[in-house]
Design an enzyme around this catalytic site. Sequence first.
Site, PDB file in Angstrom:
ATOM      1  CG  ASN A   4      13.377  41.209  47.260  1.00 47.74           C
ATOM      2  OD1 ASN A   4      13.965  40.686  48.199  1.00 47.74           O
ATOM      3  ND2 ASN A   4      12.129  41.646  47.340  1.00 47.74           N
ATOM      4  CG  HIS A  16       8.987  44.180  49.044  1.00 43.97           C
ATOM      5  ND1 HIS A  16       7.976  43.261  49.191  1.00 43.97           N
ATOM      6  CD2 HIS A  16       9.550  43.944  47.841  1.00 43.97           C
ATOM      7  CE1 HIS A  16       7.945  42.491  48.106  1.00 43.97           C
ATOM      8  NE2 HIS A  16       8.894  42.889  47.277  1.00 43.97           N
ATOM      9  CD  GLU A  42       7.076  39.622  49.295  1.00 42.89           C
ATOM     10  OE1 GLU A  42       8.240  39.510  49.730  1.00 42.89           O
ATOM     11  OE2 GLU A  42       6.751  39.269  48.136  1.00 42.89           O
ATOM     12  CD  GLU A  71       8.711  45.292  43.705  1.00 43.41           C
ATOM     13  OE1 GLU A  71       9.461  44.625  43.000  1.00 43.41           O
ATOM     14  OE2 GLU A  71       8.479  45.009  44.887  1.00 43.41           O
ATOM     15  N   GLY A 106       5.240  37.933  42.259  1.00 44.80           N
ATOM     16  CA  GLY A 106       5.231  36.485  42.465  1.00 44.80           C
ATOM     17  C   GLY A 106       4.050  35.777  41.828  1.00 44.80           C
ATOM     18  CB  SER A 147       5.730  38.509  37.212  1.00 44.88           C
ATOM     19  OG  SER A 147       4.987  37.991  38.307  1.00 44.88           O
ATOM     20  N   GLY A 190      11.533  36.270  42.167  1.00 44.61           N
ATOM     21  CA  GLY A 190      11.686  34.849  41.831  1.00 44.61           C
ATOM     22  C   GLY A 190      12.788  34.548  40.825  1.00 44.61           C
TER      23      GLY A 190
HETATM   24  P1  PGA Z   1       8.764  38.720  41.695  1.00 45.87           P
HETATM   25  O1  PGA Z   1       9.036  39.649  42.974  1.00 45.87           O
HETATM   26  O2  PGA Z   1       9.806  39.109  40.661  1.00 45.87           O
HETATM   27  O3  PGA Z   1       8.955  37.310  42.197  1.00 45.87           O
HETATM   28  O4  PGA Z   1       7.396  39.002  41.219  1.00 45.87           O
HETATM   29  C1  PGA Z   1       9.367  41.007  42.834  1.00 45.87           C
HETATM   30  C2  PGA Z   1       9.550  41.625  44.199  1.00 45.87           C
HETATM   31  O5  PGA Z   1       8.823  41.265  45.141  1.00 45.87           O
HETATM   32  O6  PGA Z   1      10.420  42.506  44.376  1.00 45.87           O
END
Ligand code: PGA
Length: 250
Positions: free
Chosen positions: A11, A96, A98, A166, A172, A211, A233
């Site tokens: 992603n 997601h 976000e 998640e 993140g 992460s 990330g």
């Molecule tokens: P991250 O993000 O690997 O940076 O923690 C995962 C995601 O939001 O799908």
Amino acid sequence: MESRQQVLAANWKMYKTKEEARAFARDFLPLLQENTAEIIVCPPATLLAELHDLFSGSRVKLGVQNIYWEKEGAYTGEISAAMAADSGAAYCLTGHSERRQYFGENAAIVARKTQAALEAGLTPIVCVGETLQQRQNGQTLMVLHDDVRASLAGITPQPRLIIAYEPVWAIGSGQVATPADAEEAIAHIRSVVAKIWGAVAQKVRILYGGSVNPDNIGEMLAAANIDGALVGGASLHAAAFAAIANGATG
Ligand code: PGA
């Protein structure tokens, strides 16, 4: 026990220009080793067509990060599932955290987008997860139960659907869930899917996200119910995402 094809999905969120995407493809493809996992990159929609060309002839598939549920119309700024498919997407993220946090998406919206993705032939990757406060309050399993049910409301059983667990606090943050916690949550999600979809739940792939990096992917994939990972990330770096993809065990 049902054997499920593993999924390693990137992603990219709101990162990368065309030039950066070209550099990624150039570096990533030679590093990718043979295995049976599905490898997916979800770039910003602006890069779908370019990456479709760059990845043609490879096993890397594309996903779109967001769609609107209507087929077309006066919805300034939105793109439909069919438009994403037309640009090369085969998968679609929905729900997601976000999108839920910054764009006000609730489970009813997630269900509509998931349905629209399916109708356009995209495979949805439906994201669910608890916040830190919900975990600290001991509400994790309840939140997952309610959110999975609401996010899949009205959707007929779909063996190809993918769910990503998640935990919001792990995204993140560098704070990865323990494999035991992730396995517990994911086994719970599978049991909720089994309640609404019956035996199809054994075919649904359920990923861990939050992460993930080349060092922790192995222990996650070793857990019985964890069928892969959704990676933010670390997926921006060709070498790191290749190491993660190459860590697939089946
Ligand atoms: P991250 O993000 O690997 O940076 O923690 C995962 C995601 O939001 O799908």
